[in-house]
Write an enzyme that holds these catalytic residues in place. Structure first.
Site, PDB file in Angstrom:
ATOM      1  N   HIS A   1      -8.249  -1.849  -0.135  1.00 23.74           N
ATOM      2  CA  HIS A   1      -7.330  -2.937  -0.156  1.00 23.74           C
ATOM      3  C   HIS A   1      -8.095  -4.010  -0.805  1.00 23.74           C
ATOM      4  CE1 HIS A   1      -4.626  -0.716   2.950  1.00 23.74           C
ATOM      5  NE2 HIS A   1      -5.351  -0.550   3.328  1.00 23.74           N
TER       6      HIS A   1
ATOM      7  N   GLN B   1       1.489 -11.045  -2.982  1.00 23.58           N
ATOM      8  CA  GLN B   1      -0.095 -10.861  -2.965  1.00 23.58           C
ATOM      9  C   GLN B   1      -0.514 -10.300  -4.497  1.00 23.58           C
ATOM     10  OE1 GLN B   1       0.493  -7.761  -0.076  1.00 23.58           O
ATOM     11  NE2 GLN B   1      -0.786  -8.824   1.335  1.00 23.58           N
TER      12      GLN B   1
ATOM     13  N   HIS C   1      -4.827  -1.287  -5.101  1.00 27.05           N
ATOM     14  CA  HIS C   1      -5.645  -0.279  -4.066  1.00 27.05           C
ATOM     15  C   HIS C   1      -6.323   0.299  -4.913  1.00 27.05           C
ATOM     16  CE1 HIS C   1      -1.923  -1.947  -1.850  1.00 27.05           C
ATOM     17  NE2 HIS C   1      -3.070  -1.897  -0.916  1.00 27.05           N
TER      18      HIS C   1
ATOM     19  N   CYS D   1       0.814  -1.101   0.200  1.00 30.08           N
ATOM     20  CA  CYS D   1       0.042   0.044   0.155  1.00 30.08           C
ATOM     21  C   CYS D   1       0.717   1.322  -0.009  1.00 30.08           C
ATOM     22  CB  CYS D   1      -1.015  -0.008   1.005  1.00 30.08           C
ATOM     23  SG  CYS D   1      -1.140  -1.639   2.083  1.00 30.08           S
TER      24      CYS D   1
ATOM     25  N   ASP E   1      -2.258  -8.003  -5.305  1.00 35.19           N
ATOM     26  CA  ASP E   1      -2.658  -6.875  -4.656  1.00 35.19           C
ATOM     27  C   ASP E   1      -3.268  -5.715  -5.437  1.00 35.19           C
ATOM     28  OD1 ASP E   1      -3.140  -5.555  -2.379  1.00 35.19           O
ATOM     29  OD2 ASP E   1      -1.239  -5.366  -1.745  1.00 35.19           O
TER      30      ASP E   1
ATOM     31  N   LYS F   1     -14.170  -4.581   6.665  1.00 38.08           N
ATOM     32  CA  LYS F   1     -13.503  -5.673   5.628  1.00 38.08           C
ATOM     33  C   LYS F   1     -14.613  -6.607   5.266  1.00 38.08           C
ATOM     34  CE  LYS F   1     -11.021  -8.327   8.946  1.00 38.08           C
ATOM     35  NZ  LYS F   1      -9.655  -9.045   8.904  1.00 38.08           N
TER      36      LYS F   1
ATOM     37  N   ARG G   1       7.644 -11.001   5.580  1.00 41.36           N
ATOM     38  CA  ARG G   1       7.100 -10.934   7.023  1.00 41.36           C
ATOM     39  C   ARG G   1       8.389 -11.818   7.545  1.00 41.36           C
ATOM     40  NH1 ARG G   1       1.356  -9.791   6.339  1.00 41.36           N
ATOM     41  NH2 ARG G   1       1.407  -8.163   4.931  1.00 41.36           N
TER      42      ARG G   1
HETATM   43 ZN   LIG Z   1      -3.130  -2.797   1.097  1.00 45.21          ZN
END
Ligand SMILES: [Zn+2]
Ligand SMILES: [Zn+2]
Length: 728
Positions: free
Chosen positions: A599, A466, A470, A419, A468, A553, A448
């Protein structure tokens, strides 16, 4: 005492009454069925033994076998019984700690004898005796002092440590029997079933190594796992599921099919995708990329690291340090300055000027004398406003001064999330309401630092990618954008045959301070999320307190073909990061406004998702995802030339085909291809060559037929697209 029951009826009970008394006053049936209770005296639910006297007015729920919580109580009680059995068989055993876990319980023990599966039956036989004796679990308490003295006398250093760590001014012990002193007992907070006879079905499952407090520098222990149920049928079903899960274990299948590997020389939790696994991932990514383009997403690429200042802005640094790899520093002085910043940031006013800060300044004096002199005022040319003041009141200015120093000489973090980078892309251009929503998508790799004991296969890793994206939108657009994220997630799950899922909506708890204070944003966004979910027609549950701290979420919880639930796709609204990063757009009114960020990641991470798919399909991917789609197996070398023609025709049609022209017989060739879960085997011999045909065999052994080569190619080509095999 006034006891409020779940149906809101109120029972008046005498002082000192227990949950068992309440159950008995309701009826003999409930009294027999009761396992434990959950009481709420006004500050949250606490689990209680049935026999425990209630402390006063409360809401009370009596637990029976039907409640999930009762199973946890049963399993923890079974841990006591197992511990007693082990101590009886090996009296030198030193017990450490025995909590319930998902699906069962464990007990950590310190015992020289290495337990082996052969020992489990012996343990179970001893446990069965204790269960048959139907002994009550009896709690007694001692003052902290007396309790500690007793535990010290008994001489088990682990229990001494547990007792020292226990909170409160009393220590509680549980006797597996009617009175202390005559039966086995354990230091424990509870809760337990009323009698050992309630443990109807149990099993000791396995033993593994564990370290005290999960710390590899500490004592090595044995962790003995088991499970328990209220009836034998449930246990049998559970054991069958475990067997099935073992067969499907993606670590085992991934190895057998050559999909991925983990190499100690590369590092634990770092997945190496081998060519066959990489194809699966590539196909998933390509398919999703196509869908993203159709849905108005724009691909972006960002690097794997970012400056610490980026993560100071997002809040990832220093607050999630434990879950991250340590920072990479440009210089020693960058390290010292960052540590100084953390020392000052984390000190509370009560700490005064932190000692650690002083030590770091000393270190800076040696490593980077100039900067030290400028910061401390030893260099008189620097105005006082640019100097560090050794006072907690100067916290904010001290932090700002250090931050300024760090530009151009900072540290970097391996990206824990994508992000921040995406927000900086958004911020790099001015935006008008007309450009929104902006949807930035990236298969972004993040890192991580999972503890080494937690790292496992593809599902618990230290680096992962991910799927991912946004989305930046106006508050009015939030509902439509959430809805479209839901549609996309449903699509990608369903195309893979993952059709059994439910949706969990996480809402905020207005009484919990962890959630950002912005009632209007919560009201708007929760309404938007609810409407989006309602319009989707999916079955959904709402969970208060399960929102992210910055917004509501939606999680997809997917059931695989053996009934296990996995949390996959997630969609989250975020009202916090746009503020932290000062994101804006020019509205219809010509004024600046704050966008809302979403997200979302339908798969979650490629590693975890492919790991789950391997287990779901037991390695037998649908044709469009299979690393090798067809093996051409020729019967003898006489048909070699034709076999090569068949191979070429399949490849020309865009299929992933391989030729098995080894000298083996056709039976073993078919067997090997099926073991590798190849969807189709095309057997060719002289007959087929003469007829320009193949003998087509499917992976399951259900279909075997001769067909012209063109027909076979056409059949596979039709099947070679996402979703087409599901109905087969
Ligand atoms: Zn994010
Ligand atoms: Zn216990």
């Amino acid at each position: 005492m006034k006891i409020t029951l779940p149906d809101n009826s109120v029972k008046e009970m005498p002082a000192g009454a227990s949950a068992a008394d309440v159950a008995a006053s309701i009826g003999p049936g409930l009294a027999r069925a009761a396992i434990g209770a959950i009481a709420d005296y006004g500050h949250g639910p606490v689990t209680l033994d049935l026999a425990a006297p209630l402390a006063g007015d409360c809401h009370l729920r009596i637990l029976t076998e039907k409640n999930e919580e009762a199973l946890t109580i049963l399993r923890h009680s079974t841990a006591h019984v197992m511990a007693e059995a082990i101590c009886k068989l090996w009296p030198q055993t030193r017990l450490v700690y025995g909590p319930p876990v998902e699906d069962g319980y464990y007990y950590d023990i310190d015992l020289e004898h290495r337990l082996r599966p052969e020992d489990f039956e012996k343990i179970e036989a001893e446990m069965a005796k204790i269960v048959a004796e139907d002994r009550p679990f009896t709690r007694y308490e001692m003052s902290r002092e007396d309790g500690l003295a007793k535990v010290r006398r008994e001489g088990n250093p682990y229990k001494v440590e547990n007792a020292e760590r226990a909170k409160g001014d009393k220590l509680s012990f549980y006797v597996t029997g009617p009175e202390p002193g005559k039966y086995w007992e354990d230091l424990c907070m509870g809760t337990h079933v009323p009698r050992t006879g309630r443990i109807a079905a149990f099993k000791v499952l396995n033993v593994s190594g564990a370290f005290l407090h999960g710390d590899a520098s500490k004592q090595q222990l044995q962790r003995v796992y088991g499970t328990a149920f209220f009836n034998r049928k449930q246990l049998a079903e559970h054991l069958a599921r475990l067997e099935e899960a073992k067969k499907r274990d993606h670590r085992k299948i991934g190895q057998e099919l050559g999909l991925f590997t983990v190499d100690p020389l590369v590092g634990a939790g770092l997945i190496l995708w081998k060519p066959k696994g990489a194809i699966v991932r590539l196909l998933l990514e390509e398919h999703l990329r196509g869908k993203l383009r159709e849905n108005g997403y724009q691909p972006v690429y960002t690097p794997h690291i970012g400056r610490l200042d980026l993560y100071r802005t997002s809040g990832h640094f220093p607050y999630y340090r434990d879950a991250q790899f340590p920072p990479l520093y440009e210089s020693d002085s960058a390290r010292i300055l960052n540590e100084l910043w953390v020392a000052i940031a984390e000190a509370t006013p009560a700490d005064g000027w932190p000692r650690a800060a002083e030590t770091l300044l000393e270190e800076l004096k040696i490593e980077d004398h100039n900067t030290w002199a400028q910061l401390t005022g030893a260099d008189e040319g620097v105005p006082p406003a640019k100097r560090i003041q050794r006072s907690p009141e100067a916290r904010e200015s001290n932090l700002a001064i250090i931050r300024e120093r760090l530009s151009g000489n900072d540290g970097y973090l391996l990206k824990p999330m994508n992000c921040p980078h995406h927000m900086r892309i958004y911020a790099s251009d001015p935006h008008s309401y007309r450009d929104l929503p902006v949807r930035l998508a990236e298969f972004g790799t993040v890192y991580r630092y999972e503890q080494s004991g937690e790292v496992s296969g593809m599902t618990r890793v230290r680096g992962f990618t991910q799927d991912d994206a946004h989305l930046f939108c106006t508050p009015e657009q939030l509902q439509d954008e959430m809805a479209s994220c839901l549609r996309l997630t449903r699509y990608v799950l369903e195309v893979l045959g993952l059709k059994d899922y439910r949706v969990r909506v996480g809402l905020h708890d207005p009484n919990d301070p962890k959630f950002i204070k912005n009632p209007q944003a919560w009201a708007e966004s929760e309404a938007a999320v609810r409407t989006a979910v309602a319009h989707s027609g999916m079955s959904a549950t709402e969970e208060v307190g399960e929102a992210a701290f910055y917004g509501p979420k939606i999680d997809f919880v997917v059931k695989d073909c053996i009934g296990r639930e996995w949390q996959l796709g997630t969609v989250q609204a975020d009202y916090n990061n746009p503020v932290r990063f000062g994101l804006e757009y020019v509205g219809r009114d010509n004024r600046l406004h704050r966008p809302v960020m979403i997200h979302r990641a339908p798969f979650g991470s490629m590693e975890r998702f492919v790991g789950i798919l391997i287990e779901h399909f037991e390695g037998a991917f649908p044709l469009w995802l299979a690393p090798v789609q067809v093996v051409v197996a020729n019967i003898s070398e006489k048909s070699d030339t034709y076999a090569r023609e068949v191979l070429a025709a399949l490849k020309a049609a865009g299929l992933r085909a391989e030729l098995d022209d080894s000298a083996e017989k056709i039976g073993p060739k078919k067997h090997r291809a099926r073991q590798m879960k190849v969807p189709w085997i095309a057997v060719v011999g002289e007959q087929e060559a003469a007829a320009r045909a193949v003998n087509a065999n499917d992976r399951e052994g259900k279909r075997q037929e001769n067909m012209p080569l063109e027909k076979f190619v056409a059949l596979l080509t039709t099947e070679n697209r996402p979703g087409s095999e599901q109905g087969r």
